[in-house]
Design a protein around this motif. Structure first.
Motif, PDB file in Angstrom:
ATOM      1  N   HIS A  11       2.104   3.345   0.230  1.00 56.71           N
ATOM      2  CA  HIS A  11       1.215   3.469   1.386  1.00 56.71           C
ATOM      3  C   HIS A  11       0.403   2.186   1.511  1.00 56.71           C
ATOM      4  O   HIS A  11      -0.367   1.844   0.617  1.00 56.71           O
ATOM      5  N   GLU A  12       0.584   1.465   2.620  1.00 61.59           N
ATOM      6  CA  GLU A  12      -0.170   0.234   2.831  1.00 61.59           C
ATOM      7  C   GLU A  12      -1.576   0.594   3.309  1.00 61.59           C
ATOM      8  O   GLU A  12      -1.737   1.402   4.213  1.00 61.59           O
ATOM      9  N   PRO A  13      -2.605  -0.020   2.707  1.00 58.26           N
ATOM     10  CA  PRO A  13      -3.967   0.292   3.148  1.00 58.26           C
ATOM     11  C   PRO A  13      -4.220  -0.252   4.551  1.00 58.26           C
ATOM     12  O   PRO A  13      -3.818  -1.368   4.882  1.00 58.26           O
ATOM     13  N   ASP A  14      -4.867   0.560   5.359  1.00 60.77           N
ATOM     14  CA  ASP A  14      -5.189   0.151   6.714  1.00 60.77           C
ATOM     15  C   ASP A  14      -6.344  -0.847   6.664  1.00 60.77           C
ATOM     16  O   ASP A  14      -7.283  -0.694   5.881  1.00 60.77           O
ATOM     17  N   VAL A  15      -6.280  -1.870   7.506  1.00 64.90           N
ATOM     18  CA  VAL A  15      -7.319  -2.899   7.508  1.00 64.90           C
ATOM     19  C   VAL A  15      -8.667  -2.300   7.887  1.00 64.90           C
ATOM     20  O   VAL A  15      -9.690  -2.611   7.273  1.00 64.90           O
ATOM     21  N   ALA A  16      -8.677  -1.436   8.895  1.00 62.87           N
ATOM     22  CA  ALA A  16      -9.936  -0.826   9.326  1.00 62.87           C
ATOM     23  C   ALA A  16     -10.526   0.048   8.214  1.00 62.87           C
ATOM     24  O   ALA A  16     -11.740   0.045   7.990  1.00 62.87           O
ATOM     25  N   GLU A  17      -9.677   0.796   7.522  1.00 59.20           N
ATOM     26  CA  GLU A  17     -10.171   1.646   6.439  1.00 59.20           C
ATOM     27  C   GLU A  17     -10.702   0.824   5.267  1.00 59.20           C
ATOM     28  O   GLU A  17     -11.585   1.276   4.547  1.00 59.20           O
ATOM     29  N   SER A  18     -10.190  -0.376   5.084  1.00 60.69           N
ATOM     30  CA  SER A  18     -10.623  -1.179   3.948  1.00 60.69           C
ATOM     31  C   SER A  18     -11.969  -1.849   4.185  1.00 60.69           C
ATOM     32  O   SER A  18     -12.628  -2.242   3.223  1.00 60.69           O
TER      33      SER A  18
END
Length: 46
Positions: A11-18
């Motif tokens: 699962h690639e981390p979402d930029v907004a969530e990071s």
């Protein structure tokens, strides 16, 4: 005959969530920098 299981897709981390956890620090810091720059410009102009 043994079958090799394919690895689960990562699962690639979402930029907004990071960056969500940084926003409460980022917005006041950006505001402080902008106020300092505007005050610096006002003092130098006048």
């Amino acid at each position: 005959m043994a079958h090799a299981h394919a690895p689960a897709p990562q699962h690639e981390p979402d930029v907004a969530e990071s960056i969500v956890h940084v926003i409460p620090w980022l917005i006041p810091l950006a505001g402080a920098i902008l106020m300092f720059l505007l005050a610096f410009i006002a003092v130098m102009m006048g």
